[in-house]
Design a protein around this motif. Structure first.
Motif, PDB file in Angstrom:
ATOM      1  N   VAL A  95       5.966  -6.248 -12.847  1.00 18.79           N
ATOM      2  CA  VAL A  95       5.420  -7.258 -11.948  1.00 18.79           C
ATOM      3  C   VAL A  95       6.481  -8.325 -11.667  1.00 18.79           C
ATOM      4  CG1 VAL A  95       3.648  -9.026 -11.683  1.00 18.79           C
ATOM      5  CG2 VAL A  95       3.084  -6.839 -12.773  1.00 18.79           C
ATOM      6  N   LEU A  96       6.635  -8.672 -10.402  1.00 20.97           N
ATOM      7  CA  LEU A  96       7.621  -9.678 -10.011  1.00 20.97           C
ATOM      8  C   LEU A  96       7.221 -11.049 -10.554  1.00 20.97           C
ATOM      9  CD1 LEU A  96       8.127  -8.622  -6.276  1.00 20.97           C
ATOM     10  CD2 LEU A  96       9.634  -8.130  -8.207  1.00 20.97           C
ATOM     11  N   SER A  97       8.194 -11.829 -10.943  1.00 22.27           N
ATOM     12  CA  SER A  97       7.912 -13.178 -11.436  1.00 22.27           C
ATOM     13  C   SER A  97       7.597 -14.134 -10.301  1.00 22.27           C
ATOM     14  CB  SER A  97       9.104 -13.703 -12.250  1.00 22.27           C
ATOM     15  OG  SER A  97      10.274 -13.748 -11.441  1.00 22.27           O
ATOM     16  N   ASP A  98       8.043 -13.793  -9.093  1.00 22.54           N
ATOM     17  CA  ASP A  98       7.863 -14.685  -7.952  1.00 22.54           C
ATOM     18  C   ASP A  98       7.790 -13.836  -6.689  1.00 22.54           C
ATOM     19  OD1 ASP A  98       7.996 -16.660  -5.965  1.00 22.54           O
ATOM     20  OD2 ASP A  98       9.334 -17.919  -7.159  1.00 22.54           O
ATOM     21  N   ALA A  99       6.865 -14.146  -5.791  1.00 21.67           N
ATOM     22  CA  ALA A  99       6.719 -13.373  -4.556  1.00 21.67           C
ATOM     23  C   ALA A  99       7.704 -13.793  -3.479  1.00 21.67           C
ATOM     24  CB  ALA A  99       5.293 -13.510  -4.020  1.00 21.67           C
ATOM     25  N   ARG A 100       8.299 -14.981  -3.621  1.00 20.13           N
ATOM     26  CA  ARG A 100       9.165 -15.506  -2.566  1.00 20.13           C
ATOM     27  C   ARG A 100      10.338 -14.561  -2.296  1.00 20.13           C
ATOM     28  NH1 ARG A 100      10.033 -21.586  -4.646  1.00 20.13           N
ATOM     29  NH2 ARG A 100      10.173 -20.387  -6.588  1.00 20.13           N
ATOM     30  N   GLY A 101      10.593 -14.326  -1.008  1.00 19.77           N
ATOM     31  CA  GLY A 101      11.688 -13.464  -0.599  1.00 19.77           C
ATOM     32  C   GLY A 101      11.334 -11.998  -0.532  1.00 19.77           C
ATOM     33  N   TYR A 102      10.105 -11.635  -0.914  1.00 19.06           N
ATOM     34  CA  TYR A 102       9.731 -10.208  -0.895  1.00 19.06           C
ATOM     35  C   TYR A 102       9.556  -9.722   0.541  1.00 19.06           C
ATOM     36  CZ  TYR A 102       7.178  -5.861  -1.511  1.00 19.06           C
ATOM     37  OH  TYR A 102       6.797  -4.553  -1.450  1.00 19.06           O
ATOM     38  N   ARG A 103      10.156  -8.598   0.840  1.00 16.86           N
ATOM     39  CA  ARG A 103      10.026  -7.941   2.138  1.00 16.86           C
ATOM     40  C   ARG A 103      10.231  -6.449   1.930  1.00 16.86           C
ATOM     41  NH1 ARG A 103      11.011  -9.553   7.648  1.00 16.86           N
ATOM     42  NH2 ARG A 103      11.568 -11.625   6.858  1.00 16.86           N
ATOM     43  N   ASN A 104       9.345  -5.634   2.478  1.00 14.08           N
ATOM     44  CA  ASN A 104       9.477  -4.191   2.306  1.00 14.08           C
ATOM     45  C   ASN A 104       8.776  -3.483   3.460  1.00 14.08           C
ATOM     46  OD1 ASN A 104      10.245  -1.805   1.096  1.00 14.08           O
ATOM     47  ND2 ASN A 104       8.551  -1.773  -0.367  1.00 14.08           N
ATOM     48  N   SER A 105       9.270  -2.318   3.778  1.00 15.68           N
ATOM     49  CA  SER A 105       8.675  -1.501   4.840  1.00 15.68           C
ATOM     50  C   SER A 105       8.274  -0.147   4.271  1.00 15.68           C
ATOM     51  CB  SER A 105       9.667  -1.297   5.992  1.00 15.68           C
ATOM     52  OG  SER A 105       9.987  -2.525   6.613  1.00 15.68           O
ATOM     53  N   GLY A 106       7.166   0.373   4.744  1.00 16.38           N
ATOM     54  CA  GLY A 106       6.675   1.667   4.281  1.00 16.38           C
ATOM     55  C   GLY A 106       5.311   1.931   4.878  1.00 16.38           C
ATOM     56  N   MET A 107       4.540   2.771   4.206  1.00 18.64           N
ATOM     57  CA  MET A 107       3.219   3.143   4.699  1.00 18.64           C
ATOM     58  C   MET A 107       2.124   2.339   4.004  1.00 18.64           C
ATOM     59  SD  MET A 107       3.805   5.374   7.015  1.00 18.64           S
ATOM     60  CE  MET A 107       2.170   6.056   7.316  1.00 18.64           C
ATOM     61  N   ALA A 108       1.157   1.911   4.800  1.00 21.18           N
ATOM     62  CA  ALA A 108      -0.023   1.227   4.274  1.00 21.18           C
ATOM     63  C   ALA A 108      -1.214   2.157   4.355  1.00 21.18           C
ATOM     64  CB  ALA A 108      -0.302  -0.044   5.073  1.00 21.18           C
ATOM     65  N   SER A 109      -2.111   2.038   3.384  1.00 22.95           N
ATOM     66  CA  SER A 109      -3.391   2.731   3.421  1.00 22.95           C
ATOM     67  C   SER A 109      -4.488   1.692   3.256  1.00 22.95           C
ATOM     68  CB  SER A 109      -3.454   3.799   2.308  1.00 22.95           C
ATOM     69  OG  SER A 109      -3.104   3.235   1.056  1.00 22.95           O
ATOM     70  N   TRP A 110      -5.749   2.133   3.170  1.00 18.98           N
ATOM     71  CA  TRP A 110      -6.842   1.189   2.984  1.00 18.98           C
ATOM     72  C   TRP A 110      -7.855   1.772   2.012  1.00 18.98           C
ATOM     73  CZ3 TRP A 110     -11.768   2.758   4.386  1.00 18.98           C
ATOM     74  CH2 TRP A 110     -11.851   3.824   5.288  1.00 18.98           C
ATOM     75  N   TYR A 111      -8.625   0.886   1.393  1.00 19.56           N
ATOM     76  CA  TYR A 111      -9.655   1.352   0.476  1.00 19.56           C
ATOM     77  C   TYR A 111     -10.975   0.663   0.774  1.00 19.56           C
ATOM     78  CZ  TYR A 111      -8.329  -2.605  -2.747  1.00 19.56           C
ATOM     79  OH  TYR A 111      -8.035  -3.812  -3.334  1.00 19.56           O
ATOM     80  N   GLY A 112     -12.077   1.378   0.531  1.00 12.38           N
ATOM     81  CA  GLY A 112     -13.350   0.882   1.024  1.00 12.38           C
ATOM     82  C   GLY A 112     -14.504   0.940   0.061  1.00 12.38           C
ATOM     83  N   LYS A 113     -15.532   1.730   0.399  1.00  8.92           N
ATOM     84  CA  LYS A 113     -16.833   1.658  -0.252  1.00  8.92           C
ATOM     85  C   LYS A 113     -16.792   2.041  -1.723  1.00  8.92           C
ATOM     86  CE  LYS A 113     -21.634   2.785   0.795  1.00  8.92           C
ATOM     87  NZ  LYS A 113     -22.528   3.463   1.777  1.00  8.92           N
TER      88      LYS A 113
END
Length: 281
Positions: A95-113
């Motif tokens: 786990v990253l200690s800090d989110a600042r500066g994070y940038r990434n490209s790739g595939m997104a999915s979704w979750y539901g019911k």
């Protein structure tokens, strides 16, 4: 893999009803992989299901496409879900200690019911109609802007869960976020994920449509003049020399802040035979 293939084939045979009002059309179910399981967690049984499920279209709020984006704000790290490292399916994530500066490209999915109403990794309750997301390594909670790189649509979500653990996917979005990105039917989409600093005010997201890019500036000027002649008053040339080599002359339209105007311009370009790509500066 055989189970996933069977699910995919079944989804392909599904006939989608026509959308009602402002509701998105009922999507095919989107396969979602399990998240980390605490053997002492009473919700652990939810991970035994093979696949996720979309809500019935009668359950979807009529204003689902108008759900407001998450608003970044300073929050303390959650007590749950922020261990320095954890393992899922034999793979260790840090786990990253800090989110600042994070940038990434790739595939997104979704979750539901399947997960609706269950505990998230940080101990909150998952509500698929809110603007949230799951990420493998960002601190919980974090705020990110998710932009579809093929359409330019963009949303801001609050990360409060872990996942996705399917190879090649970098973020799992709530049903509402996926609806606003128009990716329910396809299940996954290419995106860019950028962490937002809640301490800093968020500037409007400027987007550009790149029509062409040339090493030769003369070719760039010719293309710009063609676009101007077709009524694209915002046509201009941006010079990119950040890589230290020969500069690249990008012929672009923009910048756009209004999403509807940007999408209309993209459609006009396509009817004229141009294939533009979205870019940010």
């Amino acid at each position: 893999m055989a189970v996933l293939a069977a699910v995919a084939l079944a989804a392909c045979r599904t006939t989608l009803p026509q959308p009602e009002g402002n509701r998105p059309p009922p999507p095919r179910s989107s396969p979602t992989t399990p998240r980390p399981v605490d053997p002492n967690n009473p919700n652990a049984g939810r991970y035994a299901l093979e696949h996720d499920e979309a809500p019935d279209h009668r359950e979807v709020p009529a204003d689902i496409l108008n759900v407001p984006d998450a608003v970044p704000r300073a929050e303390p790290r959650s007590r749950g879900g922020n261990a320095p490292s954890y393992s899922v399916f034999g793979k260790t994530y840090r786990v990253l200690s800090d989110a600042r500066g994070y940038r990434n490209s790739g595939m997104a999915s979704w979750y539901g019911k399947k997960f609706h109403g269950s505990a998230t990794a940080n101990g909150e309750t998952y509500d698929m109609y809110q603007m949230t997301a799951a990420h493998k390594t960002l601190p919980l909670p974090s705020f990110v802007r998710v932009t579809r790189t093929d359409t330019g649509k963009s949303v801001i979500v609050r990360v409060n869960d872990r996942g996705p653990f399917h190879p090649g996917r970098i973020i799992d979005l709530s049903y509402a976020a996926a609806a606003k990105l128009d990716m329910l039917g396809v299940g996954s989409a290419p995106v860019e994920v950028v962490a937002l600093d809640p301490v800093e005010p968020i500037a409007p997201s400027e987007q550009w449509l790149q029509v062409a890019a040339y090493a030769d500036p003369i070719n760039a000027v010719v293309m710009r003049e063609q676009l101007l002649a077709r009524g694209h008053a915002g046509a201009q040339i941006l010079i990119d020399d950040e890589n230290g080599g020969d500069p690249l002359h990008r012929v672009v339209l923009g910048p756009f802040i209004d999403e509807q105007k940007a999408l209309a311009t993209d459609q006009k370009l396509r009817t004229e035979g141009y294939v533009a790509r979205w870019m940010r500066r």
